[in-house]
Write an enzyme that holds these catalytic residues in place. Structure first.
Site, mmCIF file in Angstrom:
data_model
loop_
_atom_site.group_PDB
_atom_site.id
_atom_site.type_symbol
_atom_site.label_atom_id
_atom_site.label_comp_id
_atom_site.label_asym_id
_atom_site.label_seq_id
_atom_site.Cartn_x
_atom_site.Cartn_y
_atom_site.Cartn_z
ATOM 1 N N ASP A 130 0.861 -1.181 0.000
ATOM 2 C CA ASP A 130 0.000 0.000 0.000
ATOM 3 C C ASP A 130 0.898 1.233 0.000
ATOM 4 O O ASP A 130 1.631 1.458 0.951
ATOM 5 C CB ASP A 130 -0.877 -0.035 1.268
ATOM 6 C CG ASP A 130 -2.033 0.937 1.197
ATOM 7 O OD1 ASP A 130 -1.933 1.914 0.439
ATOM 8 O OD2 ASP A 130 -3.037 0.724 1.898
ATOM 9 N N ARG A 174 -0.222 4.368 -0.351
ATOM 10 C CA ARG A 174 -1.010 5.588 -0.148
ATOM 11 C C ARG A 174 -0.519 6.393 1.053
ATOM 12 O O ARG A 174 -0.006 5.838 2.006
ATOM 13 C CB ARG A 174 -2.489 5.220 0.090
ATOM 14 C CG ARG A 174 -3.166 4.718 -1.146
ATOM 15 C CD ARG A 174 -4.569 4.241 -0.847
ATOM 16 N NE ARG A 174 -4.581 3.008 -0.077
ATOM 17 C CZ ARG A 174 -5.683 2.357 0.268
ATOM 18 N NH1 ARG A 174 -6.861 2.831 -0.075
ATOM 19 N NH2 ARG A 174 -5.610 1.242 0.956
HETATM 20 N N1 GTP Z 1 -2.327 -2.103 -6.458
HETATM 21 C C1 GTP Z 1 -3.579 -2.543 -6.473
HETATM 22 N N2 GTP Z 1 -4.562 -1.696 -6.123
HETATM 23 C C2 GTP Z 1 -5.820 -2.155 -6.119
HETATM 24 C C3 GTP Z 1 -6.143 -3.485 -6.468
HETATM 25 N N3 GTP Z 1 -7.496 -3.620 -6.378
HETATM 26 C C4 GTP Z 1 -7.974 -2.409 -5.976
HETATM 27 N N4 GTP Z 1 -6.972 -1.534 -5.819
HETATM 28 C C5 GTP Z 1 -7.010 -0.155 -5.344
HETATM 29 O O1 GTP Z 1 -7.249 -0.182 -3.947
HETATM 30 C C6 GTP Z 1 -7.866 1.014 -3.565
HETATM 31 C C7 GTP Z 1 -9.113 0.646 -2.770
HETATM 32 O O2 GTP Z 1 -8.880 0.842 -1.487
HETATM 33 P P1 GTP Z 1 -10.053 1.391 -0.524
HETATM 34 O O3 GTP Z 1 -11.330 0.649 -0.807
HETATM 35 O O4 GTP Z 1 -10.073 2.857 -0.496
HETATM 36 O O5 GTP Z 1 -9.491 1.050 0.856
HETATM 37 P P2 GTP Z 1 -9.177 -0.241 1.584
HETATM 38 O O6 GTP Z 1 -7.776 -0.200 2.025
HETATM 39 O O7 GTP Z 1 -9.610 -1.438 0.797
HETATM 40 O O8 GTP Z 1 -10.090 -0.106 2.883
HETATM 41 P P3 GTP Z 1 -11.664 0.070 3.033
HETATM 42 O O9 GTP Z 1 -11.811 1.438 3.641
HETATM 43 O O10 GTP Z 1 -12.067 -0.989 4.000
HETATM 44 O O11 GTP Z 1 -12.338 -0.074 1.722
HETATM 45 C C8 GTP Z 1 -8.184 1.764 -4.824
HETATM 46 O O12 GTP Z 1 -7.199 2.777 -5.015
HETATM 47 C C9 GTP Z 1 -8.077 0.713 -5.909
HETATM 48 O O13 GTP Z 1 -7.696 1.257 -7.155
HETATM 49 C C10 GTP Z 1 -5.085 -4.353 -6.822
HETATM 50 O O14 GTP Z 1 -5.253 -5.537 -7.089
HETATM 51 N N5 GTP Z 1 -3.823 -3.835 -6.818
#
Ligand code: GTP
Ligand code: ZN
EC number: 3.5.4.25
Length: 359
Positions: free
Chosen positions: A291, A293
């Site tokens: 992650d 971010r």
């Molecule tokens: N690198 C990567 N990013 C992904 C993948 N699938 C989804 N994402 C990214 O993950 C992020 C989604 O995260 P969020 O839903 O905000 O947060 P989270 O960490 O899952 O936590 P929640 O608040 O519980 O949803 C978005 O930026 C998507 O583009 C993947 O397989 N690889």
């Protein structure tokens, strides 16, 4: 010189240069010329070779492990550029997409002696430019002179830590939405030339209360295309619906696509997932952390809007911890469990097992 760009502005320029395939210079006296492996073109590679010296391709330790190259510097490896290496070679070493079809890139000779500090700075910059984390580095004796003679952007070493920039509100307007008629969209612009982020305010939550807040990271595939590989689209809409029903709330739409690696890298990660790697392994093979971010951005924007206490809609305990650390008190974590299905079952299970998400 009153118009001279300051270090933050020069860094923003350097990121753009690297994305363009233009080299940047690091250091003052002894320093280095840096070119991103992903965007290096044949002309610039030929120019770099003409300078002589010993160019090195810096890759992350994670990528080195996949390539079975010795990473003497731990978190990174300095690969000596073979005499016949072309741009295709650079990209093949940097990008794991072709690993299954062309597994042999080596043998790769990695350096053991000398400092890797400049190389570490080069990788940090290409990563910040959302490019594959691999950079060509050529030592320079007179970095400042070389940059001036070639009109290249130059940054001092060590690079200052990447601070969370200040976010200024640039525009806001009423935005009635399906989920909530009383909506208002605010656009925030960072002082470092980076990505703008948005805050969707629903109703008019009082600033001294703890409103329902969602920190949503951009997901073009899930939010816009309705991808079934993740749960982002349903989470986005469920969060807005919940705020609409409550009559108030704040949804931050953070442009941190792909957990901060950008859409191009996320699609590279998806290709690796099609080859059998999970969401975390795919990020690692590309040379990124699980992650990437920076949630302090969300905290800064909430503070700019006047909030200091929130009820956070999330299943990710890490988001709660980061908010509290950044001075936004999370009074309650409100779970957000929607959009689970056949295609994203494995993705969500991996996030629970490896990234601490609550199922
Ligand atoms: N690198 C990567 N990013 C992904 C993948 N699938 C989804 N994402 C990214 O993950 C992020 C989604 O995260 P969020 O839903 O905000 O947060 P989270 O960490 O899952 O936590 P929640 O608040 O519980 O949803 C978005 O930026 C998507 O583009 C993947 O397989 N690889
Ligand atoms: Zn998604």
């Amino acid at each position: 010189m009153p118009f001279r760009p300051d270090p933050v502005e020069r860094r923003a320029r350097a990121l753009t240069d690297l994305r363009l395939g233009v080299p940047v210079v690091l250091g003052q006296d002894k320093g280095a010329l840096v070119l991103a492996a992903e965007t290096a073109g044949p002309d610039r590679l030929a120019d770099l070779r003409k300078m002589g010296g010993a160019p090195v391709l810096a890759i992350t330790g994670r990528r080195a492990t996949t390539l079975r190259a010795r990473a003497y510097d731990g978190d990174l490896a300095r690969v000596a550029l073979p005499a016949d290496a072309d741009c295709g070679w650079l990209r093949a070493v940097a990008d794991p997409a072709g690993d299954l079809n062309t597994p042999m890139k080596g043998p790769l000779k990695t350096l053991r002696d000398g400092s890797a500090e400049t190389h570490r700075a080069a990788i940090a910059l290409v990563k910040a430019a959302r490019l594959l984390p691999a950079a060509l580095v050529l030592p320079l004796e007179d970095a400042a002179g070389f940059a001036a003679a070639n009109e290249l952007t130059r940054l001092d070493l060590p690079l200052p830590p990447a601070l969370t920039p200040a976010y200024a509100p640039v525009a806001a307007a009423r935005l009635p939405m399906e989920a909530a008629e009383k909506g208002r969209l605010h656009v925030f612009r960072p002082g470092d030339g980076g990505e703008e982020h948005y805050a969707v305010e629903i109703g008019k939550p009082l600033r001294d209360t703890a409103p329902l807040v969602r920190l949503h990271s951009a997901c073009f595939t899930g939010d816009v295309l309705g991808s079934l590989k993740c749960d982002c689209g349903p989470q986005l809409h469920a969060a807005l619906d919940q705020m609409g029903e409550a009559g108030e709330g704040v949804l931050l739409y953070l442009n941190q696509e792909g957990r901060g690696i950008g859409l191009a890298n996320k699609m590279r990660a998806y290709s690796l997932q099609d080859q059998g790697f999970d969401t975390v392994e795919a990020n690692h093979r590309l040379g990124f952390e699980d992650d990437e971010r920076d949630f302090r951005i969300g905290a800064e924007i909430l503070k700019r809007l006047g909030f200091s206490r929130i009820r956070l809609l999330t299943n990710n305990p890490n988001k709660v911890a980061r908010m509290n650390e950044a001075g936004i008190e999370v009074e309650e974590r409100v779970p957000l469990k929607v959009g689970r299905g056949l295609h994203n079952h494995h993705y969500l299970a991996t996030k629970a097992a490896k990234s601490g998400h609550l199922l």
